[in-house]
Motif scaffolding. Sequence first.
Motif, PDB file in Angstrom:
ATOM      1  N   GLY A 199       0.789  -1.224   0.000  1.00  0.00           N
ATOM      2  CA  GLY A 199       0.000   0.000   0.000  1.00  0.00           C
ATOM      3  C   GLY A 199       0.823   1.277   0.000  1.00  0.00           C
ATOM      4  O   GLY A 199       0.352   2.326   0.425  1.00  0.00           O
ATOM      5  N   VAL A 200       2.058   1.213  -0.503  1.00  0.00           N
ATOM      6  CA  VAL A 200       2.882   2.417  -0.625  1.00  0.00           C
ATOM      7  C   VAL A 200       2.330   3.223  -1.797  1.00  0.00           C
ATOM      8  O   VAL A 200       2.240   2.702  -2.913  1.00  0.00           O
ATOM      9  N   PRO A 201       1.960   4.477  -1.577  1.00  0.00           N
ATOM     10  CA  PRO A 201       1.404   5.279  -2.674  1.00  0.00           C
ATOM     11  C   PRO A 201       2.408   5.436  -3.824  1.00  0.00           C
ATOM     12  O   PRO A 201       3.612   5.586  -3.601  1.00  0.00           O
ATOM     13  N   HIS A 202       1.882   5.404  -5.043  1.00  0.00           N
ATOM     14  CA  HIS A 202       2.738   5.470  -6.225  1.00  0.00           C
ATOM     15  C   HIS A 202       3.579   6.747  -6.244  1.00  0.00           C
ATOM     16  O   HIS A 202       4.726   6.724  -6.679  1.00  0.00           O
TER      17      HIS A 202
ATOM     18  N   ARG B 119       9.377   2.924   2.524  1.00  0.00           N
ATOM     19  CA  ARG B 119       8.488   1.848   2.981  1.00  0.00           C
ATOM     20  C   ARG B 119       8.413   1.808   4.497  1.00  0.00           C
ATOM     21  O   ARG B 119       7.327   1.705   5.082  1.00  0.00           O
ATOM     22  N   ARG B 120       9.564   1.940   5.131  1.00  0.00           N
ATOM     23  CA  ARG B 120       9.614   1.930   6.606  1.00  0.00           C
ATOM     24  C   ARG B 120       8.860   3.122   7.184  1.00  0.00           C
ATOM     25  O   ARG B 120       8.102   2.977   8.147  1.00  0.00           O
ATOM     26  N   ALA B 121       9.053   4.296   6.605  1.00  0.00           N
ATOM     27  CA  ALA B 121       8.372   5.498   7.097  1.00  0.00           C
ATOM     28  C   ALA B 121       6.860   5.367   6.950  1.00  0.00           C
ATOM     29  O   ALA B 121       6.106   5.737   7.866  1.00  0.00           O
TER      30      ALA B 121
ATOM     31  N   SER C 147       1.555   4.364   9.261  1.00  0.00           N
ATOM     32  CA  SER C 147       0.342   3.549   9.283  1.00  0.00           C
ATOM     33  C   SER C 147       0.116   2.954  10.655  1.00  0.00           C
ATOM     34  O   SER C 147      -1.004   2.917  11.155  1.00  0.00           O
ATOM     35  N   LEU C 148       1.192   2.486  11.281  1.00  0.00           N
ATOM     36  CA  LEU C 148       1.066   1.922  12.624  1.00  0.00           C
ATOM     37  C   LEU C 148       0.655   2.987  13.622  1.00  0.00           C
ATOM     38  O   LEU C 148      -0.171   2.745  14.498  1.00  0.00           O
ATOM     39  N   LEU C 149       1.226   4.183  13.510  1.00  0.00           N
ATOM     40  CA  LEU C 149       0.864   5.274  14.417  1.00  0.00           C
ATOM     41  C   LEU C 149      -0.602   5.638  14.246  1.00  0.00           C
ATOM     42  O   LEU C 149      -1.328   5.800  15.222  1.00  0.00           O
TER      43      LEU C 149
END
Length: 153
Positions: free
Chosen positions: A108-111, A136-138, A143-145
């Motif tokens: 789900g990483v935006p293009h 990706r990590r950021a 997303s987790l936050l």
Amino acid sequence: MLTPDFLFTLANPLALLGWALLVLAPRWRFTNLLVLSGALPLLLAAAYAVLITTHYLDGHGAEGGFGSLAQVAALFRDPWALLAGWVHYLCFDLFTGAWEARDARRRGVPHGWLVPCLGLTFLFGPVGLLLYFGVRRAIEKTSLLTENQSTAL
């Protein structure tokens, strides 16, 4: 007769087509068929295998080798070895870009965030891959936050 220069003029546009599809038409079915499936990188890999087999492993290849920087420099003075090295880069960088695109879609990483990574992967291979992992990590952390904040409410 096939020359290194002629084959270079075939390999470059082929790889550029793959990059253009990844950036400009990431969800088009031909992008899936040609790039995300691995077809273009595999075609480049086959070209590389032919170049290595016919111009290096047959014993008639360039002088030099891989034991020192001077040997590598001597190896790439031969146009066939230089072409093989270039096709190697085209293949692996495009393969890496296609992997980034598939992974980004799955996660789900935006293009829009992926495009700079693809650009750097195209130009500087490992730097683009490094940026992709950072992006990706950021995004995963964000997303987790967001997920944790919404469940806390």
